[in-house]
Design a protein around this motif. Structure first.
Motif, short mmCIF file in Angstrom:
data_model
loop_
_atom_site.label_atom_id
_atom_site.label_comp_id
_atom_site.label_asym_id
_atom_site.label_seq_id
_atom_site.Cartn_x
_atom_site.Cartn_y
_atom_site.Cartn_z
N TRP A 34 -5.32 -16.29 -6.49
CA TRP A 34 -5.36 -15.46 -5.30
C TRP A 34 -4.52 -16.10 -4.21
CZ3 TRP A 34 -6.79 -10.84 -3.35
CH2 TRP A 34 -7.53 -9.99 -4.18
N VAL A 35 -3.76 -15.27 -3.51
CA VAL A 35 -2.98 -15.70 -2.36
C VAL A 35 -3.42 -14.85 -1.17
CG1 VAL A 35 -0.68 -15.99 -1.39
CG2 VAL A 35 -1.03 -16.30 -3.85
N VAL A 36 -3.88 -15.51 -0.12
CA VAL A 36 -4.40 -14.80 1.05
C VAL A 36 -3.66 -15.26 2.29
CG1 VAL A 36 -6.70 -14.47 0.06
CG2 VAL A 36 -6.23 -16.52 1.37
N ALA A 37 -3.52 -14.33 3.24
CA ALA A 37 -2.88 -14.64 4.51
C ALA A 37 -3.78 -15.54 5.34
CB ALA A 37 -2.55 -13.36 5.26
N TRP A 38 -3.17 -16.48 6.03
CA TRP A 38 -3.90 -17.41 6.88
C TRP A 38 -3.55 -17.12 8.33
CZ3 TRP A 38 -7.61 -20.93 5.78
CH2 TRP A 38 -7.95 -21.83 6.79
N PRO A 39 -4.56 -17.14 9.27
CA PRO A 39 -5.94 -17.62 9.11
C PRO A 39 -6.86 -16.56 8.51
CG PRO A 39 -5.56 -17.03 11.39
CD PRO A 39 -4.24 -16.88 10.69
N LEU A 40 -8.03 -17.04 8.08
CA LEU A 40 -8.96 -16.17 7.38
C LEU A 40 -10.15 -15.73 8.23
CD1 LEU A 40 -9.23 -18.32 4.15
CD2 LEU A 40 -8.02 -16.17 4.33
N ASP A 41 -10.33 -16.33 9.40
CA ASP A 41 -11.62 -16.21 10.09
C ASP A 41 -11.66 -15.15 11.18
OD1 ASP A 41 -9.87 -17.53 11.69
OD2 ASP A 41 -11.20 -19.19 12.19
N SER A 42 -10.80 -14.13 11.13
CA SER A 42 -10.92 -13.05 12.11
C SER A 42 -12.07 -12.12 11.72
CB SER A 42 -9.61 -12.25 12.18
OG SER A 42 -9.39 -11.55 10.98
N GLU A 43 -12.64 -11.43 12.70
CA GLU A 43 -13.75 -10.52 12.42
C GLU A 43 -13.33 -9.38 11.51
OE1 GLU A 43 -15.39 -9.17 16.06
OE2 GLU A 43 -16.07 -11.16 16.73
N GLU A 44 -12.08 -8.91 11.71
CA GLU A 44 -11.61 -7.80 10.88
C GLU A 44 -11.47 -8.21 9.42
OE1 GLU A 44 -10.19 -8.89 13.57
OE2 GLU A 44 -10.17 -7.29 15.07
N SER A 45 -10.96 -9.43 9.17
CA SER A 45 -10.76 -9.85 7.78
C SER A 45 -12.09 -10.08 7.10
CB SER A 45 -9.91 -11.12 7.74
OG SER A 45 -10.59 -12.20 8.35
N GLN A 46 -13.07 -10.61 7.83
CA GLN A 46 -14.38 -10.84 7.22
C GLN A 46 -15.07 -9.52 6.87
OE1 GLN A 46 -16.80 -13.56 9.48
NE2 GLN A 46 -15.05 -14.84 9.97
N ALA A 47 -14.82 -8.50 7.68
CA ALA A 47 -15.44 -7.21 7.42
C ALA A 47 -14.67 -6.39 6.41
CB ALA A 47 -15.55 -6.42 8.74
N GLY A 48 -13.51 -6.88 5.99
CA GLY A 48 -12.69 -6.17 5.03
C GLY A 48 -11.97 -4.97 5.61
N GLU A 49 -11.84 -4.93 6.97
CA GLU A 49 -11.24 -3.78 7.63
C GLU A 49 -9.74 -3.95 7.84
OE1 GLU A 49 -13.39 -3.47 11.21
OE2 GLU A 49 -15.30 -2.90 10.25
N GLY A 53 -2.56 -8.02 3.24
CA GLY A 53 -1.50 -8.27 2.28
C GLY A 53 -1.87 -9.30 1.24
N ASP A 54 -3.16 -9.58 1.05
CA ASP A 54 -3.60 -10.54 0.03
C ASP A 54 -3.18 -10.05 -1.35
OD1 ASP A 54 -4.75 -11.65 2.23
OD2 ASP A 54 -6.82 -11.19 1.67
N LYS A 55 -2.91 -11.02 -2.24
CA LYS A 55 -2.41 -10.68 -3.57
C LYS A 55 -3.13 -11.52 -4.61
CE LYS A 55 2.18 -9.91 -1.57
NZ LYS A 55 2.19 -8.45 -1.67
N SER A 56 -3.19 -10.98 -5.82
CA SER A 56 -3.69 -11.76 -6.95
C SER A 56 -2.65 -11.72 -8.06
CB SER A 56 -5.03 -11.21 -7.46
OG SER A 56 -4.86 -9.92 -8.02
N PHE A 57 -2.56 -12.83 -8.79
CA PHE A 57 -1.61 -12.95 -9.88
C PHE A 57 -2.37 -13.27 -11.16
CE2 PHE A 57 0.62 -13.87 -6.01
CZ PHE A 57 1.84 -13.21 -6.15
N MET A 109 1.23 -10.10 -13.56
CA MET A 109 0.93 -8.87 -12.87
C MET A 109 0.21 -9.19 -11.57
SD MET A 109 -1.39 -5.66 -14.17
CE MET A 109 -1.70 -4.27 -13.10
N CYS A 110 0.58 -8.47 -10.50
CA CYS A 110 -0.03 -8.71 -9.20
C CYS A 110 -0.91 -7.54 -8.83
CB CYS A 110 1.07 -8.91 -8.16
SG CYS A 110 0.46 -9.14 -6.49
N SER A 111 -2.07 -7.83 -8.27
CA SER A 111 -3.00 -6.79 -7.84
C SER A 111 -3.47 -7.08 -6.43
CB SER A 111 -4.21 -6.73 -8.79
OG SER A 111 -5.21 -5.90 -8.27
N ALA A 112 -3.61 -6.03 -5.61
CA ALA A 112 -4.07 -6.21 -4.23
C ALA A 112 -5.55 -5.94 -4.08
CB ALA A 112 -3.28 -5.29 -3.30
N GLU A 113 -6.24 -5.65 -5.18
CA GLU A 113 -7.67 -5.36 -5.09
C GLU A 113 -8.43 -6.62 -4.70
OE1 GLU A 113 -11.37 -3.87 -7.93
OE2 GLU A 113 -9.32 -3.99 -8.72
#
Length: 417
Positions: free
Chosen positions: A61-76, A80-84, A1-5
């Protein structure tokens, strides 16, 4: 099962200039520090656009790369990150190539070719689950291993082939082009298989047995045993931890333990000659178990992860060790993986976290580029048959490094001199 939370924190760390980011999982307090939270494996997708890690408790967890943008750090940003949820602790994982359309995939997935990216997960109960990353669908549930699936590798030749190793002492080669995957079983190890890797030309598989003192080479074309590499007479393997091919396939690095010493050997996989021992780790760094080793994609660096959570990077040329991170005994280091485009290496730890480190920049020499290109398609035996000067032959076959057998690399050592 995949979850985007999202249940991860992206934390920039400023205390170490080499440390770019750390991913920390958000777990209930009841699960913190308990067995099963380890990050046993991390991987980047072949195009470098995705990163996956086993964050413990059966979750990947599968996350889009790169990770270090200000928006991604703020969760804004919706990245499209996914968990299995795999249902069992995940010990091994690997991204596959973007495959062509095939009956095996079309019966489960009607998406276009660009919508498919495979992720294989090896579980504690011996099962292997293969997912479509972009849709979250389960494509295959492979059964056959009778122990923990420790390693998974997709040979990067564009074919739907998966190599798996297990504590049941076997390697399995899975052909995923068929609706019901075909499998070849390779036997010969007498104990757990710690690690496996595939040569860049996809002709050989190397595997190391944790306690059986065997470094085995197998043919990926005929599915047969080729040879067992052995150490020098005065060294007897007690424990083998990891192995990895250089990007040109001309070197195989292995990490081994005997008595009270850890060391890293470089082998010629074509002739079974041991070319160099890089360093005796106990003499320099104390008795810290080596968990994983890996060559960078340009072949200029070798990353070493040890149980003190430190990452050490060797430049296999003039400078020797060019990076050593701070030791952190709060959690052991377990795995590492370079980004395919270079510049970054990821390490996983026993507490389920992942750290991303900036790799020292090195400009490859023209000699190195020529050697890497040539050795990718020419074996040692073919090189030795060529009418070329001895000094050039020694460079092309990596036999100009005998000094490394005596002392660790120093600024005066030069493989190309």
């Amino acid at each position: 099962m995949c979850s985007a939370e999202r249940n991860i924190d992206l934390q920039p760390i400023l205390s170490d200039p080499s440390l770019i980011l750390e991913l920390k999982t958000r777990r209930p307090p009841s699960l913190e520090g308990r067995a099963g939270c380890e990050t046993w494996s991390v991987d980047f997708s072949p195009d470098g656009a995705w990163f996956a890690w086993s964050m413990g408790h059966g979750i990947v967890w599968v996350v889009a790369w790169p990770l270090d943008s200000e928006e991604s750090q703020a969760g804004e940003l919706d990245r499209g990150d996914k968990s299995f949820s795999c249902g069992e602790p995940v010990w091994g994982l690997a991204f596959g190539p973007r495959p062509p359309k095939s009956p095996a995939l079309s019966h489960k997935n009607t998406q276009s070719k660009g919508d498919r990216l495979l992720l294989a997960t090896g579980l504690e109960n011996g099962a292997i689950k293969i997912w479509n990353v972009l849709t979250g669908g389960l494509l295959f549930d492979l059964r056959g291993h009778e122990g923990v699936v420790r390693n998974l590798v997709f040979p990067q030749n564009g074919k739907l082939t998966l190599v798996s190793t297990s504590r049941d002492r076997t390697l399995r080669i899975w052909d995923l082009k068929h609706k019901v995957p075909k499998v070849q079983v390779l036997t010969g190890h007498k104990d757990w298989i710690s690690c496996c890797c595939v040569s860049p030309d996809c002709s050989m598989v190397a595997s190391v047995g944790r306690f059986d003192r065997m470094v085995c080479l197998w043919s990926l074309r005929s599915y047969t045993f080729i040879r067992n590499l052995t150490g020098a007479p005065h060294k007897t393997f007690y424990l083998l931890a990891s192995c990895h091919f250089s990007p040109d396939g001309a070197l195989l690095a292995t990490a081994a333990f005997s008595g009270s010493s850890w060391w890293i050997d470089l082998w010629d996989p074509y002739t079974a000659d041991k070319l160099a021992t890089l360093v005796n780790y106990c003499e320099i760094y104390g008795q810290n178990q080596i968990s994983a080793i890996q060559f960078s994609h340009d072949g200029l660096h070798l990353a070493i992860v040890t149980e003190d959570r430190a990452l050490r990077i060797w430049e296999l040329g003039q400078k020797g060790m060019v990076m050593q991170t701070k030791e952190d005994r709060a959690s052991n280091g377990l795995c590492c993986n370079f980004h395919p485009l270079g510049g970054v290496v990821a390490t996983g730890t026993r507490d389920g976290h992942v750290r991303f480190w900036k790799v020292p920049a090195v400009v490859p020499t023209l000699c190195h580029l020529c050697r890497s290109t040539l050795r990718l398609s020419v074996s040692t035996h073919q090189m030795e048959a060529m009418p070329i000067p001895r000094r050039i032959l020694e460079y092309l076959t990596y036999r100009n490094i005998p000094a490394l057998l005596q002392t660790p690399c120093s600024p005066e050592d030069d493989w190309g001199s």
